[in-house]
Design an enzyme around this catalytic site. Structure first.
Site, PDB file in Angstrom:
ATOM      1  N   ARG A   6       0.857  -1.195   0.000  1.00 25.21           N
ATOM      2  CA  ARG A   6       0.000   0.000   0.000  1.00 25.21           C
ATOM      3  C   ARG A   6       0.890   1.241   0.000  1.00 25.21           C
ATOM      4  O   ARG A   6       1.822   1.344   0.789  1.00 25.21           O
ATOM      5  CB  ARG A   6      -0.888  -0.013   1.242  1.00 25.21           C
ATOM      6  CG  ARG A   6      -1.852   1.169   1.423  1.00 25.21           C
ATOM      7  CD  ARG A   6      -2.529   0.947   2.767  1.00 25.21           C
ATOM      8  NE  ARG A   6      -3.669   1.794   3.057  1.00 25.21           N
ATOM      9  CZ  ARG A   6      -3.701   2.670   4.073  1.00 25.21           C
ATOM     10  NH1 ARG A   6      -2.628   2.833   4.836  1.00 25.21           N
ATOM     11  NH2 ARG A   6      -4.788   3.361   4.319  1.00 25.21           N
ATOM     12  N   GLU A  48      -9.320   7.051   5.795  1.00 20.30           N
ATOM     13  CA  GLU A  48      -9.990   7.191   7.102  1.00 20.30           C
ATOM     14  C   GLU A  48     -11.013   8.325   7.087  1.00 20.30           C
ATOM     15  O   GLU A  48     -10.986   9.255   7.886  1.00 20.30           O
ATOM     16  CB  GLU A  48      -8.965   7.390   8.212  1.00 20.30           C
ATOM     17  CG  GLU A  48      -8.096   6.173   8.441  1.00 20.30           C
ATOM     18  CD  GLU A  48      -7.207   6.262   9.662  1.00 20.30           C
ATOM     19  OE1 GLU A  48      -6.908   5.208  10.257  1.00 20.30           O
ATOM     20  OE2 GLU A  48      -6.790   7.395  10.029  1.00 20.30           O
ATOM     21  N   GLU A  97      -5.350  -0.885   8.028  1.00 15.61           N
ATOM     22  CA  GLU A  97      -4.222  -0.422   8.842  1.00 15.61           C
ATOM     23  C   GLU A  97      -4.259  -1.105  10.201  1.00 15.61           C
ATOM     24  O   GLU A  97      -5.316  -1.190  10.829  1.00 15.61           O
ATOM     25  CB  GLU A  97      -4.282   1.092   9.085  1.00 15.61           C
ATOM     26  CG  GLU A  97      -4.098   1.963   7.874  1.00 15.61           C
ATOM     27  CD  GLU A  97      -4.073   3.450   8.253  1.00 15.61           C
ATOM     28  OE1 GLU A  97      -3.836   3.777   9.450  1.00 15.61           O
ATOM     29  OE2 GLU A  97      -4.301   4.273   7.356  1.00 15.61           O
TER      30      GLU A  97
END
Length: 370
Positions: free
Chosen positions: A78, A169, A273
């Site tokens: 990522r 997020e 994450e």
């Protein structure tokens, strides 16, 4: 009746592994029993290597960190992308260059669009400076054009992204204030997410679109968000959640959120994450972002490895298809700071969360397992 917290936490930790699996039928368990996206976000590694940082495998041999991670089970990388960061790192040119190395190693590629010149997370979603005066109409075009351009540039050099995140997020939206969810109004956010999704699919129809929140701590918050975008007609392929036990609570709760997200929306789920400290000590002059751990997992190399294994086991049992460790390669290297506006001297608050110690030796206890 007051029950000692340690006993409660221990029981919840056991439940995190045992209960989700027990609730599945044999057929479901077989289908859910594999993590296919074994990931690492190594967005800071390019700068570290440029500064001369060395990475060593468990036998003490200096190697490319991508090779070390691949040897530990990683199959997916990522990379975050910022529009025009002051540091000159994590921008389009740097991501294109590093994507070639990622793909040359036989690794899959996830591009994490922040749609900002700096960090985007639940507490801040700053517009890029170039878009600062743009309203929602222009921002839809901005998101489409930028997403398509980055994806198509990667595709043109033979490194088509296997997946992308439309925002990072985005618990209450992105590109604030225009794309912020206020008074439960998801209209503008829905428009922006559709632009990102449509651009990705126009570039490459098989690239999977992830929509990522840090909502692994709260099923009600996750439902509020994904119900909200679904009601706007937003489509996505994979639901991405962040999970850090010191911030997001028990493994058991994370497992229940993952399971509900999968069943409620009928889409694959990943932990986009996660990370855990191997020490509370600090390697540089910048304070650590995390200074304490979670019950049952000491702040040691063994504890770090065990906690990451528990996260994978819980996510797998709950039906997730992937887990990404965030910045495992970001050990303290002078000049590789956290602030893109001051990368040379701002320091590293993540040095105790990396899986490499302060001289670049890998933690042999950290493994990615299908």
């Amino acid at each position: 009746m007051k029950i000692p917290g340690r006993i409660v936490k221990a029981a919840l930790l056991l439940a995190a592994v045992a209960l989700p699996a027990a609730m599945l039928t044999p057929t479901d368990a077989a289908a859910a029993n594999s993590l296919t996206m074994l990931g690492a976000d190594v967005s800071s590694a390019q700068r570290a290597i440029d500064l001369g940082a060395k990475y060593y495998d468990s036998s003490g041999t200096a190697k490319d960190p991508l090779d070390i991670l691949k040897g530990a089970g990683v199959n997916y990388v990522r990379l975050r992308i910022w529009n025009n960061p002051a540091s000159g790192y994590n921008n389009k040119a740097k991501v294109l260059a590093y994507a070639k190395q990622v793909k040359a190693k036989g690794l899959k590629l996830l591009i994490d669009f922040h749609y900002s010149d700096t960090w985007a997370d639940p507490g801040k979603q700053y517009k890029p400076a170039a878009w600062s005066s743009h309203g929602i109409g222009a921002l839809q075009t901005d998101v489409y054009n930028y997403t398509y351009d980055v994806c198509n540039s990667l595709k043109s050099q033979g490194t088509t992204p296997d997946s992308v995140q439309i925002g990072n997020e985005i618990n209450v939206g992105m590109l604030w204030d225009d794309g912020k969810v206020v008074n439960n109004n998801f209209t503008n956010l829905g428009l922006l997410l559709k632009s990102g999704y449509n651009a990705t699919k126009a570039c490459n129809s098989s690239t999977q679109v992830i929509i990522h929140t840090a909502d692994a701590d709260s099923d009600s918050n996750a439902r509020w968000f994904y119900d909200g975008i679904k009601a706007q007609g937003v489509n996505w392929d994979i639901t991405g959640l962040s999970y850090y036990c010191m911030w997001h609570g028990t493994l058991a709760n994370m497992g229940s959120v993952v399971s509900d997200m999968k069943s409620r929306y009928g889409k694959d789920v990943i932990i986009a994450e996660t990370a855990y400290p191997f020490t509370s000590s600090d390697a540089d002059s910048t304070a650590n972002s995390v200074t304490s751990g979670c019950s049952g997992y000491p702040l040691t190399w063994a504890g770090q490895g065990a906690e990451f294994t528990a996260v994978q086991n819980t996510a797998r049992s709950a039906g997730a298809i992937g887990v990404f460790y965030w910045e495992p390669t970001w050990y303290a290297v002078a000049g590789n700071g956290w602030d893109p506006a001051n990368i040379a001297t701002s320091g590293d608050g993540w040095d105790n969360m990396a899986i490499f110690n302060w001289t670049g030796q890998v933690n042999p206890n950290v493994k990615w397992t299908p």
